[in-house]
Design a protein around this motif. Structure first.
Motif, PDB file in Angstrom:
ATOM      1  N   LEU A  56      77.429  44.029  11.275  1.00 51.23           N
ATOM      2  CA  LEU A  56      77.310  44.707  12.569  1.00 51.23           C
ATOM      3  C   LEU A  56      76.473  43.867  13.527  1.00 51.23           C
ATOM      4  CD1 LEU A  56      76.625  48.391  11.420  1.00 51.23           C
ATOM      5  CD2 LEU A  56      78.770  47.467  12.328  1.00 51.23           C
ATOM      6  N   PHE A  57      75.373  43.332  12.994  1.00 56.31           N
ATOM      7  CA  PHE A  57      74.536  42.451  13.809  1.00 56.31           C
ATOM      8  C   PHE A  57      75.333  41.241  14.267  1.00 56.31           C
ATOM      9  CE2 PHE A  57      72.131  38.545  14.150  1.00 56.31           C
ATOM     10  CZ  PHE A  57      71.155  38.881  15.077  1.00 56.31           C
ATOM     11  N   ARG A  58      76.059  40.627  13.332  1.00 57.83           N
ATOM     12  CA  ARG A  58      76.825  39.430  13.645  1.00 57.83           C
ATOM     13  C   ARG A  58      77.792  39.658  14.818  1.00 57.83           C
ATOM     14  NH1 ARG A  58      78.743  36.037   9.569  1.00 57.83           N
ATOM     15  NH2 ARG A  58      78.669  37.838   8.137  1.00 57.83           N
ATOM     16  N   ALA A  59      78.517  40.764  14.751  1.00 57.63           N
ATOM     17  CA  ALA A  59      79.521  41.050  15.773  1.00 57.63           C
ATOM     18  C   ALA A  59      78.869  41.280  17.139  1.00 57.63           C
ATOM     19  CB  ALA A  59      80.351  42.262  15.366  1.00 57.63           C
ATOM     20  N   ASP A  60      77.795  42.058  17.158  1.00 60.85           N
ATOM     21  CA  ASP A  60      77.164  42.390  18.436  1.00 60.85           C
ATOM     22  C   ASP A  60      76.447  41.184  19.020  1.00 60.85           C
ATOM     23  OD1 ASP A  60      76.907  44.365  20.367  1.00 60.85           O
ATOM     24  OD2 ASP A  60      74.914  44.954  19.688  1.00 60.85           O
ATOM     25  N   TYR A  61      75.752  40.430  18.176  1.00 64.55           N
ATOM     26  CA  TYR A  61      75.039  39.236  18.651  1.00 64.55           C
ATOM     27  C   TYR A  61      76.019  38.226  19.231  1.00 64.55           C
ATOM     28  CZ  TYR A  61      72.039  35.076  18.528  1.00 64.55           C
ATOM     29  OH  TYR A  61      71.333  33.938  18.865  1.00 64.55           O
ATOM     30  N   THR A  62      77.121  38.008  18.532  1.00 67.78           N
ATOM     31  CA  THR A  62      78.130  37.063  19.010  1.00 67.78           C
ATOM     32  C   THR A  62      78.702  37.504  20.347  1.00 67.78           C
ATOM     33  OG1 THR A  62      78.711  36.471  16.734  1.00 67.78           O
ATOM     34  CG2 THR A  62      80.310  35.929  18.449  1.00 67.78           C
ATOM     35  N   ARG A  63      78.979  38.790  20.468  1.00 69.05           N
ATOM     36  CA  ARG A  63      79.519  39.321  21.725  1.00 69.05           C
ATOM     37  C   ARG A  63      78.530  39.118  22.868  1.00 69.05           C
ATOM     38  NH1 ARG A  63      78.600  43.716  24.587  1.00 69.05           N
ATOM     39  NH2 ARG A  63      77.236  44.605  22.971  1.00 69.05           N
ATOM     40  N   LEU A  64      77.280  39.446  22.648  1.00 68.44           N
ATOM     41  CA  LEU A  64      76.270  39.325  23.698  1.00 68.44           C
ATOM     42  C   LEU A  64      76.058  37.870  24.113  1.00 68.44           C
ATOM     43  CD1 LEU A  64      73.702  41.886  22.255  1.00 68.44           C
ATOM     44  CD2 LEU A  64      75.025  42.160  24.366  1.00 68.44           C
ATOM     45  N   ILE A  65      76.041  36.965  23.139  1.00 67.63           N
ATOM     46  CA  ILE A  65      75.872  35.551  23.439  1.00 67.63           C
ATOM     47  C   ILE A  65      77.046  35.052  24.279  1.00 67.63           C
ATOM     48  CG2 ILE A  65      75.900  33.220  22.437  1.00 67.63           C
ATOM     49  CD1 ILE A  65      73.189  34.531  22.197  1.00 67.63           C
ATOM     50  N   ASN A  66      78.252  35.434  23.898  1.00 69.76           N
ATOM     51  CA  ASN A  66      79.438  34.985  24.630  1.00 69.76           C
ATOM     52  C   ASN A  66      79.448  35.498  26.068  1.00 69.76           C
ATOM     53  OD1 ASN A  66      80.480  33.475  22.524  1.00 69.76           O
ATOM     54  ND2 ASN A  66      81.698  35.177  21.710  1.00 69.76           N
ATOM     55  N   VAL A  67      78.996  36.737  26.263  1.00 69.14           N
ATOM     56  CA  VAL A  67      78.909  37.280  27.621  1.00 69.14           C
ATOM     57  C   VAL A  67      77.940  36.452  28.461  1.00 69.14           C
ATOM     58  CG1 VAL A  67      78.124  39.239  29.007  1.00 69.14           C
ATOM     59  CG2 VAL A  67      79.576  39.627  27.012  1.00 69.14           C
ATOM     60  N   SER A  68      76.788  36.129  27.883  1.00 72.08           N
ATOM     61  CA  SER A  68      75.790  35.348  28.611  1.00 72.08           C
ATOM     62  C   SER A  68      76.261  33.922  28.871  1.00 72.08           C
ATOM     63  CB  SER A  68      74.459  35.331  27.851  1.00 72.08           C
ATOM     64  OG  SER A  68      73.807  36.578  27.942  1.00 72.08           O
ATOM     65  N   LEU A  69      77.013  33.354  27.927  1.00 70.57           N
ATOM     66  CA  LEU A  69      77.529  32.002  28.122  1.00 70.57           C
ATOM     67  C   LEU A  69      78.528  31.949  29.277  1.00 70.57           C
ATOM     68  CD1 LEU A  69      77.990  30.780  24.436  1.00 70.57           C
ATOM     69  CD2 LEU A  69      76.433  29.823  26.155  1.00 70.57           C
ATOM     70  N   LYS A  70      79.270  33.012  29.480  1.00 73.98           N
ATOM     71  CA  LYS A  70      80.195  33.062  30.614  1.00 73.98           C
ATOM     72  C   LYS A  70      79.429  33.113  31.930  1.00 73.98           C
ATOM     73  CE  LYS A  70      84.120  35.272  28.285  1.00 73.98           C
ATOM     74  NZ  LYS A  70      84.994  36.481  28.224  1.00 73.98           N
ATOM     75  N   GLU A  71      78.269  33.770  31.897  1.00 76.43           N
ATOM     76  CA  GLU A  71      77.464  33.887  33.112  1.00 76.43           C
ATOM     77  C   GLU A  71      76.614  32.641  33.354  1.00 76.43           C
ATOM     78  OE1 GLU A  71      75.259  37.415  32.324  1.00 76.43           O
ATOM     79  OE2 GLU A  71      76.932  38.769  32.756  1.00 76.43           O
ATOM     80  N   GLU A  72      76.166  32.015  32.259  1.00 77.36           N
ATOM     81  CA  GLU A  72      75.354  30.799  32.363  1.00 77.36           C
ATOM     82  C   GLU A  72      75.732  29.859  31.219  1.00 77.36           C
ATOM     83  OE1 GLU A  72      73.960  28.031  33.383  1.00 77.36           O
ATOM     84  OE2 GLU A  72      72.753  29.340  34.666  1.00 77.36           O
ATOM     85  N   SER A  73      76.626  28.919  31.512  1.00 77.31           N
ATOM     86  CA  SER A  73      77.133  28.008  30.473  1.00 77.31           C
ATOM     87  C   SER A  73      76.207  26.826  30.210  1.00 77.31           C
ATOM     88  CB  SER A  73      78.524  27.494  30.859  1.00 77.31           C
ATOM     89  OG  SER A  73      78.469  26.796  32.100  1.00 77.31           O
ATOM     90  N   ASN A  74      75.290  26.564  31.130  1.00 72.70           N
ATOM     91  CA  ASN A  74      74.358  25.447  30.965  1.00 72.70           C
ATOM     92  C   ASN A  74      73.197  25.893  30.075  1.00 72.70           C
ATOM     93  OD1 ASN A  74      72.584  23.324  31.115  1.00 72.70           O
ATOM     94  ND2 ASN A  74      72.627  23.169  33.355  1.00 72.70           N
ATOM     95  N   LEU A  75      73.224  25.465  28.834  1.00 74.34           N
ATOM     96  CA  LEU A  75      72.207  25.916  27.876  1.00 74.34           C
ATOM     97  C   LEU A  75      70.820  25.376  28.184  1.00 74.34           C
ATOM     98  CD1 LEU A  75      74.266  25.716  24.564  1.00 74.34           C
ATOM     99  CD2 LEU A  75      73.464  27.768  25.735  1.00 74.34           C
ATOM    100  N   ASP A  76      70.745  24.349  29.038  1.00 69.52           N
ATOM    101  CA  ASP A  76      69.429  23.848  29.432  1.00 69.52           C
ATOM    102  C   ASP A  76      68.684  24.869  30.290  1.00 69.52           C
ATOM    103  OD1 ASP A  76      69.806  21.452  28.132  1.00 69.52           O
ATOM    104  OD2 ASP A  76      70.595  20.415  29.905  1.00 69.52           O
ATOM    105  N   ARG A  77      69.409  25.824  30.847  1.00 68.91           N
ATOM    106  CA  ARG A  77      68.782  26.848  31.687  1.00 68.91           C
ATOM    107  C   ARG A  77      68.409  28.098  30.890  1.00 68.91           C
ATOM    108  NH1 ARG A  77      73.077  26.390  36.748  1.00 68.91           N
ATOM    109  NH2 ARG A  77      72.506  24.268  37.391  1.00 68.91           N
TER     110      ARG A  77
END
Length: 251
Positions: A58-79
């Motif tokens: 359950l953690f895996r699925a939710d964490y992955t989803r949240l990370i992917n949402v944030s990556l769409k909003e901010e793809s530059n990991l340096d930020r």
């Protein structure tokens, strides 16, 4: 409820985030905490029937989803905000940490079998209770992670923490809300610390009054209405998600 803590720590951060609506920088630790809470809530609501691996999934699925949402909003990991590592490494490390912490909670719950409080009026379990009340003339709301039965028939407030930052005022506020909204006696509170896989020492809240807690919320409300937002820079600037818009930041 977190607004009072934030204003007390740095009124300027409060202004940037809540009034100027500065877009916060993403942080993997935030998603780790959110996914951990969601997984444990599902586990507890289901009567602790899931295995440690199932709850970790359950953690895996939710964490992955949240990370992917944030990556769409901010793809530059340096930020992205990190705790000393690069963005990609931090995302991966917190995935592993969150999986381990989730499994550890299940093992701890199976061993200690904490008794969740049940509302005698509604029958609802004391899990993620959303409580709202007027304190000091201010509408205050809080999400209490867990309420536990105690031998003296009182209720203990418990907050689940994946990080190390603890707010005693948060527990005090929750205690007052539980008394006022649910009519339950609250004498103690604590934290489940996912970092150690166990409980903190209990916090005595018997002397915490609605008036004292309300005073702090009233002071915050008056400061906000007066436009009083002085910066209070310090070590906490390193963990401020709106520091990129702040000219007073340190670190």
């Amino acid at each position: 409820m977190s607004q009072a803590d934030q204003y007390g720590k740095c009124p300027h951060q409060y202004e940037l985030q809540r009034l100027r609506k500065v877009t916060p920088r993403p942080a993997a630790w935030s998603h780790q905490g959110t996914a951990f809470h969601a997984a444990i809530e599902t586990y507890e609501e289901g009567g602790r029937r899931l295995t440690a691996d199932q709850v970790a999934d359950l953690f895996r699925a939710d964490y992955t989803r949240l990370i992917n949402v944030s990556l769409k909003e901010e793809s530059n990991l340096d930020r992205w905000m990190t705790a000393g590592t690069d963005g990609q490494s931090d995302i991966e490390a917190r995935y592993v940490l969150g999986m381990d912490q989730t499994r550890a909670y299940v093992r701890w719950a199976e061993e200690h079998k904490p008794s969740l409080w049940k509302d005698p009026v509604t029958g609802k379990l004391g899990i993620e209770r959303h409580l709202t009340a007027d304190l000091g003339g201010v509408t205050v709301q809080g999400y209490v992670d867990q309420l536990l039965d105690q031998p003296d028939r009182s209720v203990r407030v418990r907050d689940l923490k994946t990080g190390s930052t603890k707010s005693k005022f948060q527990l005090q506020t929750y205690a007052v809300l539980v008394r006022k909204v649910l009519g339950a006696e609250v004498n103690s509170a604590d934290w489940y610390m996912a970092k150690t896989g166990g409980l903190s020492r209990p916090v005595d809240v018997t002397q915490v009054t609605e008036e004292a807690v309300g005073d702090r919320f009233r002071e915050m409300d008056q400061g906000v209405k007066a436009g009083n937002f002085p910066a209070q820079p310090g070590f906490h600037c390193r963990f401020c998600d709106v520091s990129h818009a702040c000219s007073f930041r340190r670190g």
